[in-house]
Design a protein around this motif. Structure first.
Motif, short mmCIF file in Angstrom:
data_model
loop_
_atom_site.label_atom_id
_atom_site.label_comp_id
_atom_site.label_asym_id
_atom_site.label_seq_id
_atom_site.Cartn_x
_atom_site.Cartn_y
_atom_site.Cartn_z
N THR B 168 40.30 29.51 31.96
CA THR B 168 39.75 30.62 31.18
C THR B 168 38.52 31.24 31.83
OG1 THR B 168 40.73 29.85 29.11
CG2 THR B 168 38.75 31.19 28.92
N ARG B 169 37.69 30.43 32.48
CA ARG B 169 36.48 31.00 33.10
C ARG B 169 36.83 32.06 34.15
NH1 ARG B 169 36.93 25.99 35.06
NH2 ARG B 169 37.59 25.83 37.23
N MET B 170 38.04 31.99 34.73
CA MET B 170 38.44 32.96 35.75
C MET B 170 38.96 34.27 35.15
SD MET B 170 37.68 31.13 38.27
CE MET B 170 38.31 31.87 39.77
N HIS B 171 39.05 34.35 33.81
CA HIS B 171 39.60 35.56 33.19
C HIS B 171 38.55 36.66 33.04
CE1 HIS B 171 42.53 32.65 30.91
NE2 HIS B 171 42.54 32.48 32.22
N HIS B 172 37.28 36.30 33.29
CA HIS B 172 36.21 37.29 33.07
C HIS B 172 36.06 38.14 34.32
CE1 HIS B 172 35.42 35.07 29.46
NE2 HIS B 172 35.26 33.97 30.16
N ARG B 173 36.86 39.19 34.38
CA ARG B 173 36.86 40.10 35.53
C ARG B 173 35.95 41.29 35.24
NH1 ARG B 173 41.89 38.02 34.65
NH2 ARG B 173 42.18 39.48 32.94
N HIS B 174 35.58 41.99 36.29
CA HIS B 174 34.86 43.24 36.07
C HIS B 174 35.83 44.21 35.37
CE1 HIS B 174 32.77 47.00 36.72
NE2 HIS B 174 31.69 46.30 37.06
N PRO B 175 35.35 44.93 34.34
CA PRO B 175 36.25 45.83 33.59
C PRO B 175 36.98 46.84 34.49
CG PRO B 175 34.13 45.67 32.47
CD PRO B 175 34.00 44.89 33.75
N TYR B 176 36.33 47.19 35.59
CA TYR B 176 36.96 48.15 36.52
C TYR B 176 38.32 47.63 36.98
CZ TYR B 176 37.43 51.24 40.59
OH TYR B 176 37.88 52.16 41.49
N ASP B 177 38.41 46.33 37.13
CA ASP B 177 39.65 45.73 37.66
C ASP B 177 40.67 45.40 36.57
OD1 ASP B 177 38.84 45.68 40.43
OD2 ASP B 177 37.38 44.14 39.84
N ASN B 178 40.39 45.80 35.33
CA ASN B 178 41.35 45.53 34.26
C ASN B 178 42.31 46.69 34.02
OD1 ASN B 178 40.59 42.92 33.60
ND2 ASN B 178 38.86 43.64 32.35
N ARG B 365 27.88 26.62 32.29
CA ARG B 365 29.33 26.58 32.14
C ARG B 365 29.74 27.35 30.88
NH1 ARG B 365 32.07 22.65 34.55
NH2 ARG B 365 33.07 21.59 32.79
N PRO B 366 30.86 28.10 30.94
CA PRO B 366 31.28 28.88 29.77
C PRO B 366 31.81 27.95 28.66
CG PRO B 366 32.93 29.02 31.49
CD PRO B 366 31.77 28.27 32.08
N PRO B 367 31.89 28.46 27.42
CA PRO B 367 32.37 27.65 26.29
C PRO B 367 33.73 27.00 26.54
CG PRO B 367 31.43 29.71 25.50
CD PRO B 367 31.43 29.80 26.99
N SER B 368 34.62 27.69 27.26
CA SER B 368 35.97 27.15 27.49
C SER B 368 35.93 25.89 28.35
CB SER B 368 36.86 28.20 28.17
OG SER B 368 36.25 28.65 29.36
N ASP B 369 34.89 25.73 29.17
CA ASP B 369 34.72 24.48 29.93
C ASP B 369 34.00 23.44 29.09
OD1 ASP B 369 36.02 25.35 32.16
OD2 ASP B 369 34.20 25.93 33.26
N ARG B 370 33.01 23.92 28.32
CA ARG B 370 32.24 22.96 27.52
C ARG B 370 33.09 22.34 26.42
NH1 ARG B 370 28.34 25.77 25.12
NH2 ARG B 370 28.49 27.70 26.30
N VAL B 371 34.07 23.09 25.90
CA VAL B 371 34.93 22.50 24.85
C VAL B 371 35.71 21.33 25.43
CG1 VAL B 371 37.00 23.98 25.16
CG2 VAL B 371 36.46 23.03 22.91
N MET B 372 36.08 21.43 26.70
CA MET B 372 36.81 20.32 27.34
C MET B 372 35.87 19.13 27.58
SD MET B 372 39.69 21.70 27.26
CE MET B 372 40.41 20.18 27.79
N ASP B 373 34.62 19.43 28.00
CA ASP B 373 33.65 18.34 28.20
C ASP B 373 33.44 17.57 26.90
OD1 ASP B 373 33.34 19.39 30.72
OD2 ASP B 373 31.43 20.40 30.29
#
Lengths: 203, 398
Positions: B168-178, B365-373
């Motif tokens: 999930t952390r890799m989903h945060h792209r620059h809006p230009y690239d969406n 670390r983003p929430p999606s990583d911390r939830v796993m921790d």
């Protein structure tokens, strides 16, 4: 932001964190999950395995409901405005669920009427659990100190350890729990354990 | 298939308004109903929400009060349809349980559409997106076990696997690239238009759901995870809506919307196992046929064109909810490390992507990583449901 607000935010962070985990709300929600899963297990199993899973379900329901009757609802009555009415609604739901449970207990697990009756009980229990989470637990977390929530959790765990057999209709109030026969004696043990833990407080 | 919605007669519009009693549908049983019935309910809710919002936008761009009234009349019925559909969801389910069902929809709907999509560029857009929904399912499933102490298999019922996708952390792209390139409305297969509209509507409803239900959680990690994934759903809406040709007129878009509703209600009616839900799909199909007829009239009147010019001559194969496990495993093995650059796809993290990541994460670390921790801290493992063997990517194995 003032100091008091800072404090409130910190307190929330601790009580709301599922890893901190041992406030009474997190504990009771864990039991809600386990109860729901046990219902799935009873429904999926057959024969002696089903009977055994059902016995575990009855035991867990008994511990859970006794703890709520002794620890959570009495506290809710004074913890927030309207707490008395909220507790009354929850007790009415518990009573309805216990009546469904009594009907099931006399039934053989292979009886064709067993699964429909089980599903009816499950629905009553889930509705009750969700109503507690939405209308009672949310307010408890808002109005009760982390230390108090932790103490209540300790009491619920003490009740868990006494493992009563099953709940009994008509004993939804803390006072009435004192009066009834052999099943209630088991619940008395849970209640006593709770009272000891809470230090003779108001529950 | 020979079903042609343009040749069918529906229920006259003046007989479509329902009473309170008719709207008071019985909710489905969350434990004793096919999970794909719930997926169909969630999908059609998203479709009806889009129908309502699109009609409002169209009305706001319309000067003629008579047209506004005509749109309002159909839209009221669509608002009732949305209520009848979404109220099939049971109140005993928690928000997180419904969330996991939303992600099951995103996974199996998008995967099926990717498999059936004839255009390679559009197919790539769906293949790219589905691996992200797949990872959201995994993160929410771990949050669910942590908060409610239930396993997500009680919801997805083994039809959909639960394991890491593109992190999930890799989903945060620059809006230009969406922003993707649109299809060409004059050359694209009519089925592709339906696919784009369907996935866009589903993702839009998911975005709406998370942005409104996320703050109802008390647990900090839950609030944070809904914020994070809610933002990604917005990226997905941007991604999918940009596939639609902006050269379609308002009336052409209206016809496409109504046609798509006919297609989906027909599809779901054909495969529905729950008798009461099936009856609702049939009723709504018969309402939509009339909405389509009205939309076609508006298009003829205002665009001076025949709707047949933009629609398929008959309905395509029914859109089907079914397991897509092998397909998803193949995508995991080959596309887990993709990101976007401009309107295309690359494997390396480029400068714009990395700058966006730096600003968002700010050294944490983003929430999606911390939830796993946090989950591992409590359970000593992560939660996953791998019914077809170990994860296809060795580094993602438990």
């Amino acid at each position: 932001m003032g100091a008091a607000e800072d404090e409130a935010v910190d307190e929330h962070a601790r009580t709301g964190d599922p890893v901190a985990g041992d406030d009474v709300v997190a504990l009771l929600m864990r039991q809600h999950g386990e109860i729901h899963t046990l219902f799935d297990e009873v429904r999926a199993a057959e024969g002696e395995a089903r009977a055994e899973a059902f016995r575990r379900l009855v035991r867990l329901l008994a511990v859970h409901e006794t703890a709520e009757e002794e620890v959570v609802h009495p506290h809710a009555r004074t913890a927030f405005d309207g707490g008395g009415e909220v507790a009354d609604d929850r007790l009415a739901e518990e009573k309805a669920a216990k009546e469904k449970l009594t009907a099931l207990e006399d039934m053989d697990v292979s009886d064709p009427a067993f699964v429909p009756a089980l599903l009816s009980l499950r629905n009553a229990v889930l509705v009750h659990a969700r109503a507690e989470e939405r209308y009672e637990f949310a307010l408890l977390r808002r109005t009760t100190s982390p230390a108090r929530l932790a103490l209540m959790a300790k009491a619920v765990r003490a009740a868990e350890a006494t493992a009563p057999t099953h709940p009994h209709p008509g004993v939804e109030s803390a006072a009435a729990n004192l009066a009834v026969g052999p099943v209630a004696a088991v619940m008395d043990r849970a209640r006593d354990a709770i009272r000891r833990t809470m230090g003779g407080g108001d529950g | 298939m020979t079903f042609n919605p343009l040749e069918q007669r529906g229920i006259p519009l003046d007989r479509q308004v329902r009473s309170w009693r008719e709207l008071d549908v019985a909710p489905i049983d969350p434990d004793a109903t096919d999970p794909y019935t719930r997926c169909r309910v969630i999908t059609m809710n998203g479709i009806e929400v889009e129908a309502i919002l699109f009609s409002h936008q169209l009305a706001r761009h319309t000067a003629d009060p008579e047209i506004k009234r005509s749109l309002a009349e159909v839209r009221y019925v669509e608002a009732q349809q949305q209520k009848a559909v979404n109220w099939l969801l049971p109140g005993v389910s928690s928000v997180l349980e419904t969330t996991i069902a939303y992600e099951q929809v995103a996974v199996d709907l998008t995967a099926w559409i990717a498999r059936m999509e004839p255009d390679p560029y559009l197919r790539q857009a769906y293949e790219f997106g589905v691996l992200e929904d797949f990872d959201h399912l995994y993160r929410y499933a771990n949050l669910y076990e942590m908060i409610e102490h239930r396993k997500a298999e009680s919801i997805v019922d083994g039809l959909t696997e639960v394991m890491p996708g593109r992190p999930t952390r890799m989903h945060h792209r620059h809006p230009y690239d969406n922003v993707r390139d649109p299809y060409d409305r004059t050359r694209v297969d009519p089925l592709s238009k339906l696919h784009a509209l369907t996935v866009m509507s589903a993702e839009q409803q998911t975005m709406n759901f998370y942005m409104n239900t996320g703050p109802t959680y008390m647990e900090p990690i839950a609030r944070q995870l809904y914020q994070e994934i809610g933002l990604i759903e917005e990226e997905h809406v941007t991604h999918y809506e940009s596939l639609v040709d902006p050269g379609e007129t308002w009336w052409e878009q209206l016809v496409n919307h109504e046609y798509n509703e006919c297609y989906l209600y027909y599809s779901f009616m054909e495969q529905e196992s729950h008798p009461k839900v099936k009856a609702l799909w049939e009723l709504h199909l018969n309402m939509e046929l009339e909405h389509l007829r009205i939309a076609c009239d508006l298009m003829r009147r205002h665009d001076g064109r025949e709707p047949e010019e933009v629609l398929a001559p008959q309905l395509p194969n029914v859109l089907t909810f079914e397991p897509n496990k092998a397909y998803l495993r193949e995508l995991l093995a080959t596309q887990i490390d993709l990101t976007t650059l401009g309107a295309g796809y690359v494997r390396e993290a480029h400068e714009r992507f990395e700058e966006m990541q730096r600003r968002l994460n700010d050294g944490e670390r983003p929430p999606s990583d911390r939830v796993m921790d946090q989950h591992r801290q409590v359970f000593g493992r992560d939660y996953r449901l791998e019914t077809e063997g170990p994860h296809p990517v060795a580094s993602e194995r438990a």
